[in-house]
Write a protein that holds these residues in place. Structure first.
Motif, mmCIF file in Angstrom:
data_model
loop_
_atom_site.group_PDB
_atom_site.id
_atom_site.type_symbol
_atom_site.label_atom_id
_atom_site.label_comp_id
_atom_site.label_asym_id
_atom_site.label_seq_id
_atom_site.Cartn_x
_atom_site.Cartn_y
_atom_site.Cartn_z
ATOM 1 N N PRO A 1 -2.198 37.755 29.352
ATOM 2 C CA PRO A 1 -0.942 37.045 29.629
ATOM 3 C C PRO A 1 -1.105 35.531 29.433
ATOM 4 C CG PRO A 1 -1.466 38.591 31.388
ATOM 5 C CD PRO A 1 -2.657 38.537 30.471
ATOM 6 N N GLY A 2 -0.168 34.964 28.650
ATOM 7 C CA GLY A 2 -0.163 33.518 28.433
ATOM 8 C C GLY A 2 -1.115 33.031 27.358
ATOM 9 N N MET A 3 -2.194 33.750 27.104
ATOM 10 C CA MET A 3 -3.201 33.284 26.154
ATOM 11 C C MET A 3 -2.663 33.261 24.730
ATOM 12 S SD MET A 3 -7.090 34.567 25.479
ATOM 13 C CE MET A 3 -7.898 33.533 26.689
ATOM 14 N N ALA A 4 -1.924 34.289 24.345
ATOM 15 C CA ALA A 4 -1.469 34.416 22.963
ATOM 16 C C ALA A 4 -0.208 33.605 22.668
ATOM 17 C CB ALA A 4 -1.230 35.887 22.626
ATOM 18 N N ASP A 5 0.408 33.017 23.694
ATOM 19 C CA ASP A 5 1.668 32.298 23.503
ATOM 20 C C ASP A 5 1.570 31.180 22.477
ATOM 21 O OD1 ASP A 5 2.718 33.978 25.399
ATOM 22 O OD2 ASP A 5 2.707 32.478 27.015
ATOM 23 N N ASN A 6 0.460 30.464 22.456
ATOM 24 C CA ASN A 6 0.320 29.295 21.590
ATOM 25 C C ASN A 6 -0.661 29.505 20.442
ATOM 26 O OD1 ASN A 6 2.131 27.735 23.159
ATOM 27 N ND2 ASN A 6 0.512 27.416 24.659
ATOM 28 N N MET A 7 -0.951 30.731 20.107
ATOM 29 C CA MET A 7 -1.905 30.953 19.012
ATOM 30 C C MET A 7 -1.179 31.486 17.786
ATOM 31 S SD MET A 7 -4.133 34.390 20.100
ATOM 32 C CE MET A 7 -5.409 33.340 20.638
ATOM 33 N N PRO A 8 -1.777 31.270 16.607
ATOM 34 C CA PRO A 8 -1.163 31.786 15.383
ATOM 35 C C PRO A 8 -0.968 33.306 15.453
ATOM 36 C CG PRO A 8 -2.980 30.298 14.857
ATOM 37 C CD PRO A 8 -3.011 30.532 16.341
ATOM 38 N N GLU A 9 0.103 33.768 14.865
ATOM 39 C CA GLU A 9 0.447 35.197 14.896
ATOM 40 C C GLU A 9 -0.718 36.060 14.420
ATOM 41 O OE1 GLU A 9 2.802 37.940 16.331
ATOM 42 O OE2 GLU A 9 3.397 35.838 16.351
ATOM 43 N N GLY A 10 -1.428 35.630 13.375
ATOM 44 C CA GLY A 10 -2.533 36.402 12.817
ATOM 45 C C GLY A 10 -3.730 36.539 13.742
ATOM 46 N N ASP A 11 -3.832 35.666 14.742
ATOM 47 C CA ASP A 11 -4.964 35.724 15.676
ATOM 48 C C ASP A 11 -4.690 36.601 16.893
ATOM 49 O OD1 ASP A 11 -6.423 34.070 14.057
ATOM 50 O OD2 ASP A 11 -6.222 32.290 15.331
ATOM 51 N N LYS A 12 -3.433 36.884 17.171
ATOM 52 C CA LYS A 12 -3.077 37.611 18.394
ATOM 53 C C LYS A 12 -3.683 39.013 18.459
ATOM 54 C CE LYS A 12 1.137 35.043 19.197
ATOM 55 N NZ LYS A 12 2.597 35.085 19.354
ATOM 56 N N ASN A 13 -3.868 39.669 17.309
ATOM 57 C CA ASN A 13 -4.415 41.026 17.284
ATOM 58 C C ASN A 13 -5.940 41.040 17.186
ATOM 59 O OD1 ASN A 13 -3.728 43.810 17.456
ATOM 60 N ND2 ASN A 13 -4.229 44.040 15.289
#
Length: 141
Positions: A39-51
């Motif tokens: 939670p919250g970690m992926a909010d500000n990262m590039p879409e390609g890094d979220k997975n």
């Protein structure tokens, strides 16, 4: 006595690497956590890094677990894969050692072929196809 578990950092291909290791060692992943799972970690990262993989764990036996993560440039992580550590395996038999040596070194580069070593053990050393250094050492008893 404490137990040490190797923790490997990769440059975005942790899932591929661990699926390869699973094909060699067998077993099931104990944990697969993606950056998007936090939670919250992926909010500000590039879409390609979220997975990408935040944490992955593969038990090798009842005492040793291989763990890893993707080092993400977008989060300020850096990694030089394979140059700072060698993973040493002590197999249960000469045959198992040879099997592990052949499977893990496939597509990589062999530094020391699987053979009888001067200290009496069966030994081999190589870099796997992902750049990780491995040593396999079986002591005939």
């Amino acid at each position: 006595m404490a137990t040490i578990h190797p923790y490997l950092n990769f440059l975005g291909n942790t899932e591929e690497v661990f699926n390869f290791y699973k094909s060699v060692f067998g077993g099931e992943f104990l944990n697969v956590t993606r950056f998007s799972d936090m939670p919250g970690m992926a909010d500000n990262m590039p879409e390609g890094d979220k997975n990408k993989i935040m944490h992955m764990a593969l038990p090798i036996n009842d005492k040793v677990m291989l763990m890893g993560t993707d080092a993400l440039e977008s989060m300020g992580h850096t990694a030089t894969v394979g140059t700072a550590i060698s993973l040493a395996i002590t197999p249960d038999s000469k045959e198992d050692g040879e099997r592990l040596f052949k499977a893990l070194s496939a597509g990589g580069s062999v530094e020391v072929p699987w053979d009888k070593a001067p200290w009496g053990a069966w030994f081999g050393m190589f870099n796997d196809k992902y750049g990780i250094k491995w040593m396999v050492n079986f002591e005939d008893k």
